[in-house]
Design a protein around this motif. Structure first.
Motif, PDB file in Angstrom:
ATOM      1  N   ALA A   1      21.841 -46.884  22.234  1.00  0.00           N
ATOM      2  CA  ALA A   1      20.565 -46.165  22.336  1.00  0.00           C
ATOM      3  C   ALA A   1      20.396 -45.758  23.792  1.00  0.00           C
ATOM      4  CB  ALA A   1      19.400 -47.055  21.889  1.00  0.00           C
TER       5      ALA A   1
ATOM      6  N   GLY B   1      19.742 -50.024  15.718  1.00  0.00           N
ATOM      7  CA  GLY B   1      18.711 -49.047  15.375  1.00  0.00           C
ATOM      8  C   GLY B   1      19.186 -48.031  14.357  1.00  0.00           C
ATOM      9  N   GLU B   2      20.384 -47.512  14.563  1.00  0.00           N
ATOM     10  CA  GLU B   2      20.905 -46.502  13.640  1.00  0.00           C
ATOM     11  C   GLU B   2      21.154 -47.110  12.258  1.00  0.00           C
ATOM     12  OE1 GLU B   2      24.029 -42.776  13.759  1.00  0.00           O
ATOM     13  OE2 GLU B   2      24.084 -44.297  15.336  1.00  0.00           O
TER      14      GLU B   2
ATOM     15  N   ASP C   1      15.961 -46.799  12.114  1.00  0.00           N
ATOM     16  CA  ASP C   1      14.826 -46.562  13.008  1.00  0.00           C
ATOM     17  C   ASP C   1      15.287 -46.169  14.412  1.00  0.00           C
ATOM     18  OD1 ASP C   1      15.836 -48.980  13.867  1.00  0.00           O
ATOM     19  OD2 ASP C   1      13.944 -50.078  13.739  1.00  0.00           O
ATOM     20  N   TYR C   2      16.430 -45.470  14.487  1.00  0.00           N
ATOM     21  CA  TYR C   2      17.016 -45.090  15.768  1.00  0.00           C
ATOM     22  C   TYR C   2      16.038 -44.297  16.644  1.00  0.00           C
ATOM     23  CZ  TYR C   2      20.163 -42.709  19.065  1.00  0.00           C
ATOM     24  OH  TYR C   2      20.765 -42.211  20.198  1.00  0.00           O
ATOM     25  N   ALA C   3      15.359 -43.319  16.062  1.00  0.00           N
ATOM     26  CA  ALA C   3      14.428 -42.488  16.841  1.00  0.00           C
ATOM     27  C   ALA C   3      13.319 -43.339  17.446  1.00  0.00           C
ATOM     28  CB  ALA C   3      13.842 -41.381  15.963  1.00  0.00           C
ATOM     29  N   GLN C   4      12.821 -44.295  16.693  1.00  0.00           N
ATOM     30  CA  GLN C   4      11.766 -45.178  17.197  1.00  0.00           C
ATOM     31  C   GLN C   4      12.301 -46.099  18.288  1.00  0.00           C
ATOM     32  OE1 GLN C   4      12.478 -44.500  14.023  1.00  0.00           O
ATOM     33  NE2 GLN C   4      10.681 -44.596  12.678  1.00  0.00           N
TER      34      GLN C   4
ATOM     35  N   ARG D   1      16.854 -42.665  29.216  1.00  0.00           N
ATOM     36  CA  ARG D   1      16.767 -41.299  29.736  1.00  0.00           C
ATOM     37  C   ARG D   1      17.278 -41.161  31.159  1.00  0.00           C
ATOM     38  NH1 ARG D   1      13.291 -38.608  32.884  1.00  0.00           N
ATOM     39  NH2 ARG D   1      11.999 -40.482  33.089  1.00  0.00           N
TER      40      ARG D   1
ATOM     41  N   VAL E   1      14.763 -45.400  20.423  1.00  0.00           N
ATOM     42  CA  VAL E   1      14.911 -44.584  21.627  1.00  0.00           C
ATOM     43  C   VAL E   1      13.543 -44.341  22.276  1.00  0.00           C
ATOM     44  CG1 VAL E   1      15.615 -42.336  22.523  1.00  0.00           C
ATOM     45  CG2 VAL E   1      17.035 -43.505  20.835  1.00  0.00           C
ATOM     46  N   GLU E   2      12.555 -44.024  21.452  1.00  0.00           N
ATOM     47  CA  GLU E   2      11.209 -43.800  21.982  1.00  0.00           C
ATOM     48  C   GLU E   2      10.660 -45.058  22.640  1.00  0.00           C
ATOM     49  OE1 GLU E   2       6.700 -42.549  20.454  1.00  0.00           O
ATOM     50  OE2 GLU E   2       8.369 -42.701  19.023  1.00  0.00           O
ATOM     51  N   THR E   3      10.798 -46.176  21.971  1.00  0.00           N
ATOM     52  CA  THR E   3      10.286 -47.441  22.510  1.00  0.00           C
ATOM     53  C   THR E   3      11.017 -47.836  23.785  1.00  0.00           C
ATOM     54  OG1 THR E   3       9.729 -48.193  20.284  1.00  0.00           O
ATOM     55  CG2 THR E   3       9.907 -49.880  21.990  1.00  0.00           C
TER      56      THR E   3
ATOM     57  N   ASN F   1      12.489 -45.982  26.040  1.00  0.00           N
ATOM     58  CA  ASN F   1      12.159 -45.145  27.187  1.00  0.00           C
ATOM     59  C   ASN F   1      10.684 -45.213  27.566  1.00  0.00           C
ATOM     60  OD1 ASN F   1      14.663 -43.451  28.049  1.00  0.00           O
ATOM     61  ND2 ASN F   1      14.757 -43.574  25.823  1.00  0.00           N
TER      62      ASN F   1
END
Length: 254
Positions: free
Chosen positions: A144, A233-234, A238-241, A147, A243-245, A247
């Motif tokens: 993951a 995550g993948e 919930d991979y997108a969540q 940024r 990455v969001e969490t 960063n």
């Protein structure tokens, strides 16, 4: 990997995870050789840790790796474990017209070329040993992205796939490939990481790593509980969540 009775070389172990792991493995009855660039720091480590040997090595320099490998094998012919610990983690801004390329190149040289050259320097010797291990060090950020560290993320993802591939090629040999996947740990890898609430205390991390190695001698990946949020995550969907969490929570999450 057995937890005791090994002869272990750990370049990049003059501080942080590497040094803490070297000390703990030495306490478990292993012969440990620590590698690093600064002779004065190596001398301090040897004086403070009787039983730990030291060898000068710069893992960004192919010639230094070759020379260090010759020294280690001459003084410790029973070497059967190599842990490719050396690494750097630096922020990069790819939206800026200048400033990121030098950092990106240094990161690739240290984090990817370094381990490749190191493994190449020892692989033939390790294949002659009845039970040998190559331990690579990737990261939760192999799975993951953070940024602010794109090249670090990329090199750790490459280390993961290198580990997977080498394991396939070495399947019929005496050499196992073990991948250590740290989460954020309280070290000086990035500014502010030593005091980060999100980062795992160093002693706690190393304790869990040693316990996992002891409990799972045939493991292919060493994952402390804290890294599984990033690692899977993948697979969880919930991979997108993740990455969001990641960063949002901490700019220094390893």
């Amino acid at each position: 990997m057995n937890i005791t009775g090994n002869t272990i070389f750990i370049p990049g172990a003059t501080s942080g995870i590497g040094l803490a792991l070297a000390r703990r493995l030495s306490e478990r009855g292993n012969t440990v050789i620590v590698g690093g660039r600064r002779v004065e720091l190596l001398d301090e480590i040897a004086a403070a840790n009787p039983g730990i040997d030291t060898v000068q090595i710069d893992t960004t320099d192919a010639g230094s790796i070759h020379s260090a490998a010759q020294t280690v094998l001459a003084t410790h012919p029973s070497l059967n474990v190599v842990i490719a610990m050396a690494g750097i983690m630096r922020p990069e801004d790819w939206t800026s017209p200048a400033g990121f390329l030098e950092t990106a190149e240094a990161t690739v040289t240290t984090n990817l070329l370094g381990p490749i050259r190191l493994i190449a320097a020892f692989i033939e010797h390790l294949r002659t040993m009845p039970d040998a291990t190559i331990m690579t060090v990737s990261s939760g950020l192999a799975f993951a992205p953070l940024r602010v560290t794109p090249s670090y993320n990329a090199t750790k993802a490459a280390i993961h796939m290198l580990s997977e591939s080498l394991r396939l090629q070495l399947a019929d040999t005496s050499v196992s490939v073990l991948e250590l996947e740290p989460p954020a740990v309280r070290t000086s890898l990035m500014p502010g990481q030593e005091t980060s609430d999100f980062a795992m205390p160093l002693d706690e991390f190393v304790t869990e790593v040693v316990e996992l190695i002891e409990a799972q001698p045939d493991a292919t990946e060493i994952q402390v509980e804290n890294v599984k949020f990033l690692r899977y995550g993948e697979a969880r969907g919930d991979y997108a969540q993740v990455v969001e969490t990641l960063n949002r929570r901490d700019p220094h999450a390893r």
